[in-house]
Design a protein around this motif. Structure first.
Motif, PDB file in Angstrom:
ATOM      1  N   LEU A 167      -4.197  -0.728   5.566  1.00  0.00           N
ATOM      2  CA  LEU A 167      -3.089  -0.091   4.283  1.00  0.00           C
ATOM      3  C   LEU A 167      -2.306   0.536   3.990  1.00  0.00           C
ATOM      4  CD1 LEU A 167      -6.461  -1.560   1.948  1.00  0.00           C
ATOM      5  CD2 LEU A 167      -3.661  -2.650   2.307  1.00  0.00           C
ATOM      6  N   ALA A 211      -3.569   0.655  -4.174  1.00  0.00           N
ATOM      7  CA  ALA A 211      -4.649  -0.247  -4.523  1.00  0.00           C
ATOM      8  C   ALA A 211      -5.288  -1.076  -4.439  1.00  0.00           C
ATOM      9  CB  ALA A 211      -5.326   0.437  -3.010  1.00  0.00           C
ATOM     10  N   SER A 217      -1.495 -13.758  -0.584  1.00  0.00           N
ATOM     11  CA  SER A 217      -1.298 -12.621   0.312  1.00  0.00           C
ATOM     12  C   SER A 217       0.180 -13.164   1.011  1.00  0.00           C
ATOM     13  CB  SER A 217      -2.198 -12.370   1.367  1.00  0.00           C
ATOM     14  OG  SER A 217      -2.217 -13.443   2.233  1.00  0.00           O
ATOM     15  N   VAL A 231      -8.548  -2.240   8.257  1.00  0.00           N
ATOM     16  CA  VAL A 231      -8.321  -2.484   7.031  1.00  0.00           C
ATOM     17  C   VAL A 231      -7.713  -1.395   6.826  1.00  0.00           C
ATOM     18  CG1 VAL A 231      -8.571  -3.390   4.820  1.00  0.00           C
ATOM     19  CG2 VAL A 231      -9.846  -4.219   6.972  1.00  0.00           C
ATOM     20  N   SER A 232      -8.372  -0.039   6.451  1.00  0.00           N
ATOM     21  CA  SER A 232      -8.131   0.929   5.692  1.00  0.00           C
ATOM     22  C   SER A 232      -6.397   1.424   6.603  1.00  0.00           C
ATOM     23  CB  SER A 232      -8.566   2.060   6.198  1.00  0.00           C
ATOM     24  OG  SER A 232     -10.167   1.992   5.502  1.00  0.00           O
ATOM     25  N   LEU A 238      -9.246  -9.230   5.745  1.00  0.00           N
ATOM     26  CA  LEU A 238     -10.653  -8.817   5.930  1.00  0.00           C
ATOM     27  C   LEU A 238     -11.019  -9.902   7.005  1.00  0.00           C
ATOM     28  CD1 LEU A 238     -12.129  -7.639   3.199  1.00  0.00           C
ATOM     29  CD2 LEU A 238     -12.083  -6.026   4.957  1.00  0.00           C
ATOM     30  N   ALA A 263      -3.677  -4.804  -3.741  1.00  0.00           N
ATOM     31  CA  ALA A 263      -3.591  -5.775  -2.491  1.00  0.00           C
ATOM     32  C   ALA A 263      -4.959  -5.711  -2.468  1.00  0.00           C
ATOM     33  CB  ALA A 263      -3.908  -3.850  -2.285  1.00  0.00           C
ATOM     34  N   THR A 284      -5.549  -7.195   1.179  1.00  0.00           N
ATOM     35  CA  THR A 284      -6.835  -7.280   1.529  1.00  0.00           C
ATOM     36  C   THR A 284      -8.095  -7.822   1.959  1.00  0.00           C
ATOM     37  OG1 THR A 284      -6.458  -5.285   1.057  1.00  0.00           O
ATOM     38  CG2 THR A 284      -8.731  -5.665   1.387  1.00  0.00           C
ATOM     39  N   THR A 299       0.778  -4.983   5.165  1.00  0.00           N
ATOM     40  CA  THR A 299       0.375  -4.848   4.650  1.00  0.00           C
ATOM     41  C   THR A 299       2.209  -4.462   3.944  1.00  0.00           C
ATOM     42  OG1 THR A 299       0.042  -3.296   5.909  1.00  0.00           O
ATOM     43  CG2 THR A 299      -1.412  -4.246   4.819  1.00  0.00           C
TER      44      THR A 299
END
Length: 281
Positions: A95, A192, A273, A91-92, A203, A195, A199, A161
């Motif tokens: 993004l 962020a 989303s 995820v990090s 997840l 988002a 996110t 993203t």
């Protein structure tokens, strides 16, 4: 004429709903049968046939057997560690990558984005030998690192993203730049917080994918102490076959409980989303 068209439209909608209902039943039926067998005490002796969706002898005996086996707790812990590390990394990276491709200005951005998207077309089977050789060379086999580290390559997440950040005005970034904010500060303090929907979607997708991962952990994890839930379930089924069908189905039911919990808690964000990222049909 108008009334006839309205009637035809209603009939068409009814046919569509009936078709979707039948499809939903076909999808749900195996899961319901699995849960039914897990609560059937006699299933360890003989699997019910023809399949029954109501246990002949309702009991939690199979779950008691599962909890008496300490390996299930170790497998849950292993899956939790692997999934947590992989989800955080995926995820990090998604993004940050999506933000870079959406708002960044650098040479070769379009070509590099195509390369990232192309990674989605390469199946894990095609990467098994190179990845295995690489981790074997650095001495990380039979640890959790070979399972966690490759998850940083997440083309689908980067694509989603990017589509999401494309819908957020560039004026926010320009205003932050005028105030003297760095690129990282702009991302973490401006973009962020906006988002949340994408996110949550990442997840869910990442958790489901990593929790259910089987092929790659099977290759790199050889110790029984490092078995994840899918590996433990597979080894148990291989050892006992249909001799302990009730206990096997109880294990399978417990293996999907975390996925159901995460999905129920976050599924409403998927609609947000998709609506905000311009992926409507």
């Amino acid at each position: 004429m108008a009334q006839s068209q309205q009637t035809n439209r209603r009939v068409a909608q009814i046919v569509i709903y009936v078709f979707l209902f039948v499809c939903a039943l076909l999808v749900i039926a195996p899961f319901v049968w699995m849960v039914s067998i897990s609560f059937d005490r006699m299933a360890n002796i003989q699997v019910p046939f023809p399949p029954s969706f109501i246990p002949d002898l309702f009991s939690i005996f199979n779950y008691e057997l599962v909890f008496e086996n300490g390996r299930i707790f170790r497998a849950y812990l292993n899956s939790g560690l692997v999934t947590f590390g992989s989800v955080v990394l995926q995820v990090s990276a998604a993004l940050l990558g999506g933000y870079a491709f959406s708002k960044g200005r650098f040479k070769g951005k379009k070509l590099l984005f195509i390369v990232v998207l192309a990674t989605m077309m390469v199946p894990i089977e095609a990467r098994l030998i190179p990845l295995y050789s690489m981790f074997n060379h650095v001495g990380l086999l039979d640890t959790f690192w070979p399972v966690i580290l490759p998850s940083i390559l997440y083309g689908l997440g980067v694509f989603l993203t990017k589509q999401f950040f494309d819908q957020i005005p560039d004026s926010l970034r320009e205003a932050a730049s005028i105030d003297g904010a760095s690129e990282f500060r702009t991302f973490f303090q401006v973009y962020a917080p906006l988002a949340g929907p994408i996110t949550a979607t990442l997840l869910i997708l990442s958790f489901m994918g990593n929790w259910n991962e089987f092929v790659w952990p099977l290759v790199v994890l050889n110790s029984e102490q490092l078995q994840t839930i899918p590996l433990f379930l597979a080894s148990f089924s291989l050892e006992n076959g249909t001799a302990l069908a009730g206990m096997t189905m109880a294990l399978a039911t417990m293996s999907v409980v975390p996925i159901i919990i995460v999905f129920v808690c976050l599924q409403r964000y998927i609609i947000q989303s998709v609506a905000l990222s311009g992926l409507k049909e």
